[in-house]
Design an enzyme around this catalytic site. Structure first.
Site, mmCIF file in Angstrom:
data_model
loop_
_atom_site.group_PDB
_atom_site.id
_atom_site.type_symbol
_atom_site.label_atom_id
_atom_site.label_comp_id
_atom_site.label_asym_id
_atom_site.label_seq_id
_atom_site.Cartn_x
_atom_site.Cartn_y
_atom_site.Cartn_z
ATOM 1 N N GLY A 149 -9.966 12.791 -10.231
ATOM 2 C CA GLY A 149 -8.368 12.114 -9.924
ATOM 3 C C GLY A 149 -7.662 11.771 -10.778
ATOM 4 O O GLY A 149 -8.558 11.245 -12.271
ATOM 5 N N THR A 166 -5.539 19.436 -12.093
ATOM 6 C CA THR A 166 -4.107 19.713 -12.865
ATOM 7 C C THR A 166 -4.221 18.714 -14.439
ATOM 8 O O THR A 166 -4.275 17.186 -14.362
ATOM 9 C CB THR A 166 -2.466 18.979 -12.516
ATOM 10 O OG1 THR A 166 -2.961 19.079 -11.540
ATOM 11 C CG2 THR A 166 -1.940 19.852 -13.201
ATOM 12 N N LYS A 211 3.602 1.593 -3.861
ATOM 13 C CA LYS A 211 3.495 0.614 -5.424
ATOM 14 C C LYS A 211 4.196 0.861 -6.220
ATOM 15 O O LYS A 211 4.299 -0.012 -6.876
ATOM 16 C CB LYS A 211 2.003 1.081 -5.419
ATOM 17 C CG LYS A 211 0.576 0.949 -4.168
ATOM 18 C CD LYS A 211 -0.405 0.612 -4.686
ATOM 19 C CE LYS A 211 -1.563 0.506 -3.883
ATOM 20 N NZ LYS A 211 -2.941 0.909 -3.620
ATOM 21 N N ASN A 251 0.113 -3.773 -6.139
ATOM 22 C CA ASN A 251 -0.412 -3.827 -5.031
ATOM 23 C C ASN A 251 -0.029 -5.620 -4.731
ATOM 24 O O ASN A 251 -0.352 -5.345 -3.214
ATOM 25 C CB ASN A 251 -1.880 -2.513 -4.809
ATOM 26 C CG ASN A 251 -2.808 -4.193 -5.709
ATOM 27 O OD1 ASN A 251 -2.556 -4.757 -6.263
ATOM 28 N ND2 ASN A 251 -3.783 -3.989 -4.598
ATOM 29 N N THR A 259 0.718 -0.823 -0.510
ATOM 30 C CA THR A 259 -0.483 -0.443 0.379
ATOM 31 C C THR A 259 1.204 1.105 -0.133
ATOM 32 O O THR A 259 2.615 1.467 -0.512
ATOM 33 C CB THR A 259 -1.107 -0.088 0.851
ATOM 34 O OG1 THR A 259 -1.972 0.981 0.890
ATOM 35 C CG2 THR A 259 -0.217 -0.121 2.020
#
Ligand code: ATR
Length: 274
Positions: free
Chosen positions: A126, A152, A64, A85, A60
């Site tokens: 995101g 962004t 990763k 992961n 985690t």
């Protein structure tokens, strides 16, 4: 005994040990599963040390990408995600890196929550590692459109370009979007700061739009609260995704698929009571 871990930093609050212990209990598998705090600057030695005798690890934040670099071999989906992961020691001693986050999300949405993704308009908020890890499995569900919106915008555009061959994926800024969509998935880390991405409430069609936050906590996240305030059909958290990606790992390691529903129920009850 066969041993497994989850690596992270911080790691104290990880639910993975509890999830895997319940899976082991349910399936009668003999194993140990603990959490391991890896040093921020020395993931590689910590992981290689564990794998001298250990068999598998979940990975985690923030490791990763380190795990991606450390793996001797990668599954195709891990390669595309650029993040791992799940590390597993194979019979020949090499380390295989996989990424089961997206499968976990899709299984939680479609199986646990009964949400259809095929033919739907999906909005993904995101453009960081969390989004990169789930794009391929989401596009495999054949949505009619998948828009990646990010603060962004350049980052969203780069991701949309990188995954364009897999389906109808486009990029946007938060304030470009006003038309309702069917599913909104929050994969920003805004909830960590008690914040939410600045998106228009008109994106929610009252009583219809499904809202999903990849984060989870004892209380509904700010994004879930916002969704419910604006009439979303349902606001779901990411705890089911965590349990589902753990089940993918458990099945790979032990050859038996655990039943996730009772584990989810037990842990949600424990979380509510804590
Ligand atoms: P992760 O691996 O969890 O995706 P990350 O790669 O650091 O973490 O990405 C965090 C994401 O959350 C990014 O999309 C970030 O937006 P930027 O790319 O513009 O930085 C987004 N994010 C973080 N805090 C946010 C906030 N308060 N509002 C909106 N988006 C936010």
């Amino acid at each position: 005994m066969d041993s497994y871990v989850v690596f992270g930093n911080p790691i104290g609050h990880s639910k993975s040990p509890a999830i895997h212990r319940l899976f082991a209990e349910q399936t009668g598998e003999q194993l140990t599963y603990t959490s391991l705090l890896a040093p921020l600057e020395d993931f590689d030695n910590c992981a290689l040390g564990f794998f001298t005798s250990g068999l598998g690890a979940n990975v985690t934040l923030p490791f990763k990408e380190d795990a991606y670099r450390l793996a001797d071999r990668l599954t195709e989906r891990a390669q595309r995600a650029g993040a791992v992961n799940l590390l597993s020691k194979l019979a020949d001693g090499t380390l295989l890196g996989d990424n089961s986050d997206g499968e976990g999300l899709v299984r939680d949405l479609t199986i646990n929550c009964g949400v259809t993704l095929k033919g739907q308009r999906i909005l993904l908020l995101g453009a960081g590692g969390a989004v990169r890890g789930v794009l391929e499995p989401l596009l495999e569900q054949q949505p009619v459109s998948l828009v990646i919106a990010n603060r962004t915008v350049d980052k969203a555009e780069l991701l949309a370009q990188a995954f364009a061959e897999l389906g109808p994926v486009a990029a946007a800024g938060f304030d470009w979007l006003t038309e309702p969509v069917d599913v909104i998935i929050n994969a920003t880390s805004a909830s960590l700061a008690g914040d939410l991405p600045p998106i228009a409430s008109s994106l929610i069609q009252a009583g219809h739009t499904v809202c999903y936050d990849m984060m989870y906590g004892k209380e509904p996240t700010p994004f879930m609260q916002w969704a419910l305030e604006h009439g979303a059909a349902v606001a779901l958290d990411g705890f089911g995704m965590l349990v589902e990606q753990a089940a993918v790992a458990f099945e790979f390691w032990r050859g038996v698929r655990p039943d996730t529903a009772p584990v989810l129920k037990t842990l949600r009850e424990q979380m509510a009571a804590s």
